[in-house]
Design a protein around this motif. Structure first.
Motif, PDB file in Angstrom:
ATOM      1  N   SER A 216      61.568 -14.439  15.733  1.00  0.00           N
ATOM      2  CA  SER A 216      62.078 -13.202  16.415  1.00  0.00           C
ATOM      3  C   SER A 216      62.840 -13.215  17.494  1.00  0.00           C
ATOM      4  N   ARG A 217      63.430 -12.319  17.610  1.00  0.00           N
ATOM      5  CA  ARG A 217      64.573 -12.333  19.141  1.00  0.00           C
ATOM      6  C   ARG A 217      64.317 -11.148  19.918  1.00  0.00           C
ATOM      7  N   ASP A 218      64.705 -11.412  21.288  1.00  0.00           N
ATOM      8  CA  ASP A 218      64.837 -10.502  22.330  1.00  0.00           C
ATOM      9  C   ASP A 218      66.252 -10.680  22.922  1.00  0.00           C
TER      10      ASP A 218
ATOM     11  N   ASP B 204      67.835  -8.929  24.861  1.00  0.00           N
ATOM     12  CA  ASP B 204      67.875  -8.642  26.433  1.00  0.00           C
ATOM     13  C   ASP B 204      67.578  -9.918  27.286  1.00  0.00           C
ATOM     14  N   LYS B 205      66.508 -10.671  26.719  1.00  0.00           N
ATOM     15  CA  LYS B 205      66.285 -11.901  27.383  1.00  0.00           C
ATOM     16  C   LYS B 205      66.795 -13.091  26.742  1.00  0.00           C
TER      17      LYS B 205
END
Length: 128
Positions: A69-71, A73-74
């Motif tokens: 998964s990916r964030d 914003d971070k």
């Protein structure tokens, strides 16, 4: 240039869960892959994500147990590893490239030279 810093990992008993993180800085990238290498074994593709559409890929050995998964914003990509098995014991690397690359190919295994940015590697040990 792209810099990758991994965190997470450690030791866990079989059946447990660990989450690895890979934080990017520098150039914008469009995909991220996770690889692993056990002692005396070749580098193995584990999972990969294309950021444009969120398409994910998994090797047969981890499908159904691992989730990438990916964030955005971070600037961080995660690899959640569930139902861990002793055969998952390895050093795990996140990797990417300044240019787009096909996840389908990365999953089947790539030489390190094929991608120009690699994390430092993080150890995962699963005991039975």
């Amino acid at each position: 240039q792209v810099q990758l810093v991994e965190s997470g990992g450690g030791s866990v008993q079989a059946g447990g869960t660990l989450t690895l993180s890979c934080t990017t800085s520098g150039e914008r990238v469009v995909a991220m892959a996770w690889f692993r290498q056990a002692p005396q074994k070749e580098l193995q593709g584990v999972s990969c994500m294309h950021f444009s559409d969120g398409t994910t890929f998994y090797s047969d050995s981890v499908k159904g147990r691992f989730t990438i998964s990916r964030d955005s914003d971070k600037n961080t990509v995660y690899l959640q590893m569930s139902d861990l098995k002793p055969e998952d014991t390895a050093t795990y690397f996140c990797a990417t490239d300044s240019s787009p690359f096909p996840c389908q190919v990365a999953i089947r295994g790539l030489p390190r030279a094929a991608l120009n940015a690699w994390g430092q590697g993080i150890r995962v040990a699963v005991s039975s």
